[in-house]
Design a protein around this motif. Structure first.
Motif, PDB file in Angstrom:
ATOM      1  N   ALA A  42       0.723  -1.199  -0.097  1.00 26.53           N
ATOM      2  CA  ALA A  42       0.054  -0.076  -0.103  1.00 26.53           C
ATOM      3  C   ALA A  42       0.987   1.335  -0.096  1.00 26.53           C
ATOM      4  CB  ALA A  42      -0.884   0.139   1.306  1.00 26.53           C
ATOM      5  N   LEU A  49      -2.677   4.159  -5.918  1.00 27.00           N
ATOM      6  CA  LEU A  49      -3.820   3.733  -4.943  1.00 27.00           C
ATOM      7  C   LEU A  49      -4.439   5.165  -4.833  1.00 27.00           C
ATOM      8  CD1 LEU A  49      -2.402   1.164  -2.475  1.00 27.00           C
ATOM      9  CD2 LEU A  49      -3.860   0.897  -4.400  1.00 27.00           C
ATOM     10  N   VAL A 136     -10.055   1.986  -4.148  1.00 19.92           N
ATOM     11  CA  VAL A 136      -9.696   1.199  -3.206  1.00 19.92           C
ATOM     12  C   VAL A 136     -10.786   0.792  -2.262  1.00 19.92           C
ATOM     13  CG1 VAL A 136      -8.300   1.287  -1.093  1.00 19.92           C
ATOM     14  CG2 VAL A 136      -7.279   2.025  -3.445  1.00 19.92           C
TER      15      VAL A 136
END
Length: 189
Positions: A42, A49, A136
Motif C-alpha cells: 500500500a 492507489l 480502493v
C-alpha cells in the motif's frame, strides 16, 4: 490501514483449520507478516492507489464527515459487546463454541463491526474525494463482504443449528430500517 486489516482477517479466516492445529501464536505471527506485506505494498503503490484528486467539494465533505462520524459513534455499541480476545479472533482459532454474540448490535446485523467499517469507508472516500480512494474503498467493501462470508462459514461449522437459526432472523451486513432504529437506540442507552 485497510489493506492490513483485510490481510489479517483473510489470513485468520482463510486458514482456520490449519490455525486450530498450529495455535494462536503461529496464526498471529503469520498474520503480522501478511499485514506488514500489505502495508508495504500500500505504501509502495500509494500514489497509484490515491489516484487523481477530484477536487474539494462541500457536497462530498459534509456528507462524508457525517457518515464517518456516525460509524465511529455507533462503533462503541459494538465494542461494548466484544472482549479484546473476541475482537482479535481468538475464539475462532481456539474453536470456542461458547462465544456466539446475538445481543446489542448483533440483533441488527450479524457482522456489525464490518458493517460499520464499510460505512466508515464510504464516509472517508467522500471526504478524500480522490479517484483512487473510491476504487480502493470499493475493493475494501468487497473484501469485507468476502471476509464476512469466510466468517459465516466458520460460524456455521462452530455453532451449527444455533447459528443457522440466528442467520434466519438477522441480516448479514445490511440492516433493515427497523434495525437501524434499534441500533441508534442502543447507542443512546
Amino acid at each position: 490501514v485497510l489493506p492490513a486489516v483485510m490481510a489479517f482477517w483473510i489470513t485468520i479466516h482463510g486458514c482456520l483449520k490449519f490455525w486450530r492445529k498450529a495455535g494462536v501464536i503461529p496464526a498471529y505471527s503469520v498474520a503480522a507478516i501478511t499485514m506488514t506485506v500489505a502495508v508495504w505494498f500500500a505504501w509502495h503503490w500509494r500514489e497509484l492507489l490515491v489516484g487523481p484528486d477530484l477536487g474539494f467539494s462541500w457536497l462530498t465533505v459534509i456528507p462524508g464527515v457525517l457518515i464517518y462520524a456516525v460509524s465511529v459513534w455507533l462503533s462503541k455499541s459494538v465494542r461494548d459487546h466484544l472482549s479484546l480476545s473476541t475482537f482479535a479472533g481468538v475464539p475462532e482459532i481456539r474453536n470456542n463454541s461458547q462465544c456466539l454474540i446475538t445481543e446489542g448490535p448483533y440483533t441488527v446485523v450479524r457482522h456489525p463491526r464490518y458493517t460499520l467499517v464499510i460505512v466508515g469507508i464510504m464516509g472517508w472516500c467522500l471526504v478524500c474525494n480522490f479517484l483512487g480512494t473510491y476504487l480502493v474503498g470499493a475493493v475494501a467493501i468487497l473484501g469485507f463482504y468476502f471476509i464476512s462470508a469466510l466468517e459465516e462459514r466458520e460460524l456455521q461449522q462452530r455453532f451449527g443449528q444455533t447459528y443457522f437459526e440466528y442467520q434466519a432472523k438477522v441480516p448479514q451486513l445490511i440492516p433493515t430500517f427497523a434495525g437501524l432504529v434499534i441500533l441508534f437506540r442502543l447507542r443512546k442507552a
